[in-house]
Design a protein around this motif. Sequence first.
Motif, PDB file in Angstrom:
ATOM      1  N   GLY A 136       4.304  12.253  22.613  1.00 49.83           N
ATOM      2  CA  GLY A 136       5.237  13.325  22.937  1.00 49.83           C
ATOM      3  C   GLY A 136       4.802  14.635  22.316  1.00 49.83           C
ATOM      4  O   GLY A 136       4.151  14.661  21.271  1.00 49.83           O
ATOM      5  N   LYS A 137       5.165  15.726  22.982  1.00 49.47           N
ATOM      6  CA  LYS A 137       4.684  17.038  22.559  1.00 49.47           C
ATOM      7  C   LYS A 137       5.115  17.385  21.144  1.00 49.47           C
ATOM      8  O   LYS A 137       4.315  17.861  20.332  1.00 49.47           O
ATOM      9  CB  LYS A 137       5.170  18.105  23.542  1.00 49.47           C
ATOM     10  CG  LYS A 137       4.650  19.499  23.241  1.00 49.47           C
ATOM     11  CD  LYS A 137       5.143  20.521  24.278  1.00 49.47           C
ATOM     12  CE  LYS A 137       4.479  20.290  25.623  1.00 49.47           C
ATOM     13  NZ  LYS A 137       4.819  21.377  26.585  1.00 49.47           N
ATOM     14  N   ALA A 138       6.381  17.166  20.822  1.00 53.61           N
ATOM     15  CA  ALA A 138       6.870  17.546  19.496  1.00 53.61           C
ATOM     16  C   ALA A 138       6.144  16.765  18.401  1.00 53.61           C
ATOM     17  O   ALA A 138       5.711  17.334  17.388  1.00 53.61           O
ATOM     18  CB  ALA A 138       8.374  17.332  19.396  1.00 53.61           C
ATOM     19  N   ALA A 139       6.004  15.453  18.592  1.00 57.11           N
ATOM     20  CA  ALA A 139       5.321  14.630  17.595  1.00 57.11           C
ATOM     21  C   ALA A 139       3.851  14.995  17.496  1.00 57.11           C
ATOM     22  O   ALA A 139       3.272  15.019  16.395  1.00 57.11           O
ATOM     23  CB  ALA A 139       5.478  13.149  17.942  1.00 57.11           C
ATOM     24  N   LEU A 140       3.228  15.296  18.627  1.00 61.38           N
ATOM     25  CA  LEU A 140       1.822  15.717  18.615  1.00 61.38           C
ATOM     26  C   LEU A 140       1.658  17.015  17.843  1.00 61.38           C
ATOM     27  O   LEU A 140       0.743  17.157  17.020  1.00 61.38           O
ATOM     28  CB  LEU A 140       1.313  15.876  20.041  1.00 61.38           C
ATOM     29  CG  LEU A 140      -0.117  16.427  20.164  1.00 61.38           C
ATOM     30  CD1 LEU A 140      -1.131  15.442  19.610  1.00 61.38           C
ATOM     31  CD2 LEU A 140      -0.434  16.772  21.618  1.00 61.38           C
ATOM     32  N   HIS A 141       2.539  17.971  18.104  1.00 64.20           N
ATOM     33  CA  HIS A 141       2.473  19.246  17.391  1.00 64.20           C
ATOM     34  C   HIS A 141       2.633  19.042  15.884  1.00 64.20           C
ATOM     35  O   HIS A 141       1.906  19.643  15.083  1.00 64.20           O
ATOM     36  CB  HIS A 141       3.536  20.205  17.922  1.00 64.20           C
ATOM     37  CG  HIS A 141       3.243  20.715  19.291  1.00 64.20           C
ATOM     38  ND1 HIS A 141       4.116  21.522  19.989  1.00 64.20           N
ATOM     39  CD2 HIS A 141       2.159  20.571  20.099  1.00 64.20           C
ATOM     40  CE1 HIS A 141       3.593  21.839  21.171  1.00 64.20           C
ATOM     41  NE2 HIS A 141       2.411  21.266  21.256  1.00 64.20           N
ATOM     42  N   ASP A 142       3.574  18.182  15.498  1.00 60.59           N
ATOM     43  CA  ASP A 142       3.776  17.902  14.071  1.00 60.59           C
ATOM     44  C   ASP A 142       2.511  17.283  13.464  1.00 60.59           C
ATOM     45  O   ASP A 142       2.122  17.626  12.336  1.00 60.59           O
ATOM     46  CB  ASP A 142       4.955  16.954  13.871  1.00 60.59           C
ATOM     47  CG  ASP A 142       6.305  17.623  14.113  1.00 60.59           C
ATOM     48  OD1 ASP A 142       6.359  18.869  14.163  1.00 60.59           O
ATOM     49  OD2 ASP A 142       7.304  16.887  14.273  1.00 60.59           O
ATOM     50  N   LEU A 143       1.892  16.376  14.206  1.00 59.65           N
ATOM     51  CA  LEU A 143       0.676  15.721  13.723  1.00 59.65           C
ATOM     52  C   LEU A 143      -0.442  16.740  13.491  1.00 59.65           C
ATOM     53  O   LEU A 143      -1.088  16.748  12.432  1.00 59.65           O
ATOM     54  CB  LEU A 143       0.229  14.668  14.737  1.00 59.65           C
ATOM     55  CG  LEU A 143      -1.041  13.883  14.401  1.00 59.65           C
ATOM     56  CD1 LEU A 143      -0.779  12.927  13.246  1.00 59.65           C
ATOM     57  CD2 LEU A 143      -1.536  13.119  15.631  1.00 59.65           C
ATOM     58  N   LEU A 144      -0.648  17.606  14.467  1.00 61.95           N
ATOM     59  CA  LEU A 144      -1.715  18.600  14.345  1.00 61.95           C
ATOM     60  C   LEU A 144      -1.421  19.604  13.236  1.00 61.95           C
ATOM     61  O   LEU A 144      -2.324  20.004  12.489  1.00 61.95           O
ATOM     62  CB  LEU A 144      -1.918  19.313  15.683  1.00 61.95           C
ATOM     63  CG  LEU A 144      -2.435  18.421  16.817  1.00 61.95           C
ATOM     64  CD1 LEU A 144      -2.517  19.208  18.124  1.00 61.95           C
ATOM     65  CD2 LEU A 144      -3.806  17.828  16.475  1.00 61.95           C
ATOM     66  N   LEU A 145      -0.161  19.998  13.103  1.00 62.65           N
ATOM     67  CA  LEU A 145       0.195  20.958  12.053  1.00 62.65           C
ATOM     68  C   LEU A 145       0.085  20.334  10.656  1.00 62.65           C
ATOM     69  O   LEU A 145      -0.036  21.055   9.660  1.00 62.65           O
ATOM     70  CB  LEU A 145       1.605  21.491  12.278  1.00 62.65           C
ATOM     71  CG  LEU A 145       1.776  22.434  13.468  1.00 62.65           C
ATOM     72  CD1 LEU A 145       3.229  22.843  13.634  1.00 62.65           C
ATOM     73  CD2 LEU A 145       0.878  23.670  13.339  1.00 62.65           C
ATOM     74  N   ALA A 146       0.112  19.013  10.587  1.00 57.47           N
ATOM     75  CA  ALA A 146      -0.056  18.343   9.291  1.00 57.47           C
ATOM     76  C   ALA A 146      -1.520  18.265   8.878  1.00 57.47           C
ATOM     77  O   ALA A 146      -1.837  18.313   7.683  1.00 57.47           O
ATOM     78  CB  ALA A 146       0.535  16.936   9.360  1.00 57.47           C
TER      79      ALA A 146
END
Length: 208
Positions: A136-146
């Motif tokens: 999912g987009k939100a989880a992917l974004h969180d992963l990349l921002l981490a």
Amino acid sequence: MGEHYFANRPETASRPRTVDLVLPDLHLRLETDRGMFSPDRVDPGTRVLLESVPPPPATGTLLDLGCGYGPIALTMAHRSPGATVYGVDVNERALDLARRNATTAGLDNVRFGLAEEIDPALRFDAIWSNPPIRIGKAALHDLLLAWLPRLTPGGVAHLVVQKHLGSDSLQRWLNERGHPTERLTSRSAYRVLAVSARPRARTGSDTA
């Protein structure tokens, strides 16, 4: 609907098999199993990434984000024997196989683990990833921002994303978040994005 490959401990019944990773500089036979990403073949996006990216740094610390059973991390370890490579995933069955595949390949400069097992102080000179778009987009974004902020100055992350799964929108989003991102290549419905480390904020002492 079947169990997702990003389950921590897959409950799908085990059915071990092997797949071949064949590259111009490397041939590995890798153990795989059900309940993980692309168990029947090396994913075409992974192959596009490994055939397109420039060589990883010869030394330093490298990361495969979302390593699965290890094709990207093991390629990095083979190409940069003087570097230490980390492979991170949430899927413990895949991590177990990645460790076995490293042993079989005789690659002792690679370490596999869960995110929380990786020293949070570590910084990476390169990140390669076939990221888990389907979380999912939100989880992917969180992963990349981490993980992207953990690039060293001058470090580059290479991500492979299918066009129809949002490679262009991801590129725009990364640029908007201050991670300079360019398209390295486009091939077979996949795009490889090169993401540079976020520029260091200037301070008064930088301009003095």
